[in-house]
Design an enzyme around this catalytic site. Sequence first.
Site, PDB file in Angstrom:
ATOM      1  N   ASP A  37      52.397  44.019  38.321  1.00 50.59           N
ATOM      2  CA  ASP A  37      51.280  44.766  38.904  1.00 50.59           C
ATOM      3  C   ASP A  37      51.642  45.411  40.235  1.00 50.59           C
ATOM      4  O   ASP A  37      52.689  45.131  40.822  1.00 50.59           O
ATOM      5  CB  ASP A  37      50.085  43.831  39.126  1.00 50.59           C
ATOM      6  N   LYS A  59      47.887  47.893  38.739  1.00 55.01           N
ATOM      7  CA  LYS A  59      46.429  47.885  38.748  1.00 55.01           C
ATOM      8  C   LYS A  59      45.966  47.720  40.172  1.00 55.01           C
ATOM      9  O   LYS A  59      46.194  46.704  40.808  1.00 55.01           O
ATOM     10  CB  LYS A  59      45.877  46.766  37.876  1.00 55.01           C
ATOM     11  N   MET A 172      39.060  42.208  47.496  1.00 57.61           N
ATOM     12  CA  MET A 172      38.728  43.549  47.001  1.00 57.61           C
ATOM     13  C   MET A 172      37.406  44.039  47.588  1.00 57.61           C
ATOM     14  O   MET A 172      36.581  44.628  46.888  1.00 57.61           O
ATOM     15  CB  MET A 172      38.672  43.553  45.462  1.00 57.61           C
TER      16      MET A 172
END
Length: 255
Positions: A37, A59, A172
Amino acid sequence: MIKEPKITLVGAGPGDVNLMSIKGAKALGKADVVLYDALVNEELLSFAPENSLKIFVGKRAGQHSMKQPEINQLLVDCALSYGYVVRLKGGDSFVFGRGFEEIEFATSCNIETEVIPGISSSIAVPALAGIPITHRGLSESFWVITGTTTSGKISNDIYVDAKTQATVVVLMGVNKIAEIVKIYQEEGLGRLPIAIIQNGSTPDEKFAIGVINTIEEQVLENKLAAPAVIVIGAVVSLHPLFQPILNSYEFVDAE
């Protein structure tokens, strides 16, 4: 001759290559294929055999190079075609990493799977920055929350956790900082300590520490962006950089 297909999920940790487990490094050393990733430190790929196939399936919020179902299928296809596949994911695969979805799909295709946990950035990044997420007399528990749900909206859990005394770690969530600030201000917690750590555990680490009322300004001043870990709660006041803030504000905890 193709080896027996197998897929292993390996948690790469928060960024520092030395924070991946020995077991994870050993798995990489046997890999025929590595799918990795965007949040994985690419130095870790050196643990894999030189002739192994290394596929980037990065991602990152708003920049997904492959959709999750496509990654699921690619894992299975690679296992059937090459043998041993290591799926290398930042942090821990089962902490907002969608790791179980990949294991579930591989299992449905009758492929052997294994999970090697990684050190989650939710715990490691605050610790490396000098912030304990629990501390006697200040915090008896902690919440780890995603700042952005699959719908793109802020998690409803943040509205709930803002009513508790728990330490809250938001992953996030840096792009939702204005909404997070508003939620806490509406609870009367404008002076609650908060820290934001970008690229934790790496040489590119950036850091901002303050209170809810001022953190947006500091995000702009320090040019903070994703990936970042947000830590909210009284434990942030234990950091040495918070001492000048204590002298400027009457510290108010979550009571």
